[in-house]
Design a protein around this motif. Sequence first.
Motif, PDB file in Angstrom:
ATOM      1  N   LEU A 113      -5.680  -3.770  15.945  1.00 11.49           N
ATOM      2  CA  LEU A 113      -4.682  -3.815  14.877  1.00 11.49           C
ATOM      3  C   LEU A 113      -4.084  -2.453  14.561  1.00 11.49           C
ATOM      4  CD1 LEU A 113      -5.919  -6.356  12.181  1.00 11.49           C
ATOM      5  CD2 LEU A 113      -3.882  -6.476  13.598  1.00 11.49           C
ATOM      6  N   GLU A 114      -4.800  -1.380  14.875  1.00 13.40           N
ATOM      7  CA  GLU A 114      -4.266  -0.043  14.594  1.00 13.40           C
ATOM      8  C   GLU A 114      -2.976   0.214  15.361  1.00 13.40           C
ATOM      9  OE1 GLU A 114      -5.514   1.752  12.233  1.00 13.40           O
ATOM     10  OE2 GLU A 114      -7.082   0.255  11.929  1.00 13.40           O
ATOM     11  N   LYS A 115      -2.801  -0.481  16.503  1.00  8.72           N
ATOM     12  CA  LYS A 115      -1.581  -0.310  17.294  1.00  8.72           C
ATOM     13  C   LYS A 115      -0.435  -1.166  16.777  1.00  8.72           C
ATOM     14  CE  LYS A 115      -3.856   0.789  21.699  1.00  8.72           C
ATOM     15  NZ  LYS A 115      -3.979   0.389  23.136  1.00  8.72           N
ATOM     16  N   HIS A 116      -0.763  -2.126  15.924  1.00 10.96           N
ATOM     17  CA  HIS A 116       0.242  -3.096  15.491  1.00 10.96           C
ATOM     18  C   HIS A 116       0.676  -2.928  14.042  1.00 10.96           C
ATOM     19  CE1 HIS A 116       0.024  -5.702  19.105  1.00 10.96           C
ATOM     20  NE2 HIS A 116      -1.201  -5.216  19.194  1.00 10.96           N
ATOM     21  N   ILE A 117      -0.092  -2.218  13.262  1.00 10.32           N
ATOM     22  CA  ILE A 117       0.278  -1.984  11.863  1.00 10.32           C
ATOM     23  C   ILE A 117       0.650  -0.515  11.702  1.00 10.32           C
ATOM     24  CG2 ILE A 117      -0.477  -2.070   9.469  1.00 10.32           C
ATOM     25  CD1 ILE A 117      -2.325  -4.316  10.164  1.00 10.32           C
ATOM     26  N   ILE A 118       1.915  -0.266  11.435  1.00 17.97           N
ATOM     27  CA  ILE A 118       2.426   1.105  11.327  1.00 17.97           C
ATOM     28  C   ILE A 118       2.735   1.400   9.861  1.00 17.97           C
ATOM     29  CG2 ILE A 118       4.331   2.638  11.920  1.00 17.97           C
ATOM     30  CD1 ILE A 118       3.481  -0.213  14.241  1.00 17.97           C
ATOM     31  N   VAL A 119       2.173   2.484   9.372  1.00 13.93           N
ATOM     32  CA  VAL A 119       2.402   2.911   7.986  1.00 13.93           C
ATOM     33  C   VAL A 119       2.932   4.348   8.023  1.00 13.93           C
ATOM     34  CG1 VAL A 119       1.420   3.183   5.686  1.00 13.93           C
ATOM     35  CG2 VAL A 119       0.477   1.460   7.248  1.00 13.93           C
ATOM     36  N   PRO A 120       4.240   4.535   7.973  1.00 13.66           N
ATOM     37  CA  PRO A 120       4.789   5.894   8.043  1.00 13.66           C
ATOM     38  C   PRO A 120       4.520   6.676   6.767  1.00 13.66           C
ATOM     39  CG  PRO A 120       6.530   4.335   7.561  1.00 13.66           C
ATOM     40  CD  PRO A 120       5.290   3.520   7.817  1.00 13.66           C
ATOM     41  N   GLU A 121       4.461   7.979   6.904  1.00  8.33           N
ATOM     42  CA  GLU A 121       4.328   8.842   5.727  1.00  8.33           C
ATOM     43  C   GLU A 121       5.671   8.903   5.000  1.00  8.33           C
ATOM     44  OE1 GLU A 121       2.800  12.654   6.619  1.00  8.33           O
ATOM     45  OE2 GLU A 121       0.961  11.911   7.565  1.00  8.33           O
ATOM     46  N   ILE A 122       5.640   8.681   3.711  1.00  9.40           N
ATOM     47  CA  ILE A 122       6.865   8.631   2.917  1.00  9.40           C
ATOM     48  C   ILE A 122       6.822   9.718   1.860  1.00  9.40           C
ATOM     49  CG2 ILE A 122       8.262   7.222   1.353  1.00  9.40           C
ATOM     50  CD1 ILE A 122       7.190   4.753   2.772  1.00  9.40           C
ATOM     51  N   GLU A 123       7.844  10.538   1.833  1.00  6.84           N
ATOM     52  CA  GLU A 123       7.915  11.603   0.843  1.00  6.84           C
ATOM     53  C   GLU A 123       8.180  11.019  -0.539  1.00  6.84           C
ATOM     54  OE1 GLU A 123      10.801  14.460   1.902  1.00  6.84           O
ATOM     55  OE2 GLU A 123       9.911  14.929   3.860  1.00  6.84           O
TER      56      GLU A 123
END
Length: 521
Positions: A113-123
Amino acid sequence: MSPKEGFIWRRKGKPNLKPVETARRLNETQKDEGSGGVAEEAEPLSPSARMFHEPNFNVYIIAIIGCKTTVDLPVIKSNLVHTLLKHPRFSSLQVEDEKEKGKFNWIPTNVNLEKHIIVPEIEPGMDSPDRFVEDYVSNLSKTTISRTQPLWDIHILNVKTSDAEAVGVFRIHHSLGDGTSLMSLLLACTRQISDPEALPTIPVKKSKEKKHRGDYGRIWGWLLGACWFLALMWNTTVDIIMFGATVLFLKDSKSPIKGPPGVELMPRRFVYRTVSLEDIKMVKNALNATVNDVVLGVTQAGLSQYLNWRYAETKKRHEASAIGNNLPKDIRLRSTLLINLRPSVGMQALAAMMEKDTEVKWGNRIGYVLVPLTIALRSNPLDYVREAKATIDRKKRSLEAIFTYSIAEVVLKLFGIKAASALSHRFITHTTMCFSNLVGPLEEIGFYGHPLAYLAPGCYGQPHGLMVNFQSYANKMTFVVSADEGTIPDPHRLCNDIIKALELTKDAVLERGKARGTTSS
């Protein structure tokens, strides 16, 4: 219930969560995601699924979901294991057959799942969160998913926008299924806010009750049936001729919204607005139409106003002259509708599959339907809906979708996937846009305990410069304009024109009601 309270799905009698990896229907020789592994019985990809991997048809479905709370990532991961990952398409690779080149099979794999759930860093404290989400989804359309993993991912954007506390973006390759089935699958992962154990309610068409008739009634019914059959044959024949003409030579008029060759390779801008479903239903009831008739009608009206402005800009006229009619005469503008010919799986069956590991029929079995659009300036806004209703009613009495699917199948079997892809691509590129209307839940729902504010589906990778999708949800209707910015540099204006068209249509219904009330009094 808030997501932090742990909206965890379990089978009855099963305690605690499983690890965040699934190995459904794997044998002991298989490895982790990316290796492919060896399946005991490899299922081949359907012809339609294979076609969606052709360079000119590499289509992805996007589902933008607004949440009323911030997204709790551990809750999402935990629940995906027990729901979405149990669907074989979401836990399988598409691997080319070693013995037969060009043939691909579904090979079950372990899912990381780490490859399928993307959580970008948001300022924090950004100036325009809405623009950030819009840009993020647009940039997403510039990328693809590697075939070394199942072709789907989820992007979690915990940023407060004007209409949501957080946004989730599902990206799913079209080879995994058609849009209707995939949206049904996602909805099968949700539950009603008012009843956390209940699946969403999707409205269905009510079948007309058969009334007992006398001899004259039976004769009249037989005559109506004969007329209906003759209309079906006539409409189908005309549609077949139009399909052949479109493939061979009949192109839509060149217009500011018709994409250039190669537009399927360009990124998309996704812009969406939410309007009142009650307003649409009011128009529907007043004109004895359907919701689909109304949304197609207001889309025609909005496109007419937008094109009138674009033509005025092209001619470099003054602002005052843009009020007049700048549309060229006899403009031909058609939309392509993709019709799912496979019987609907249904959320109940999908939920049961994820709960009890049962099998369901799945895949792409798609036919095309050509819908001519009215591009003109009408003095009465209701005329657009009436014209849309007449077009849709006629299309309901035609076997066009079945025929176009059958033709693609014949070409595929005789000449191969390249020829079938070229035929479909040529047919679609000779039209201007794509349109769809999906029916959503009647009540508010939550995705693993996260209450949803809206649903906004779209696509990229299709050979059109413009696509308009409508999605109902509770008492709201969200429409999405996905556009190539080189073709439509101002999609926000097009959205505003569609909203204005709906307002004018609603006002016309109200005025007509007042006029009738005055007359009757």
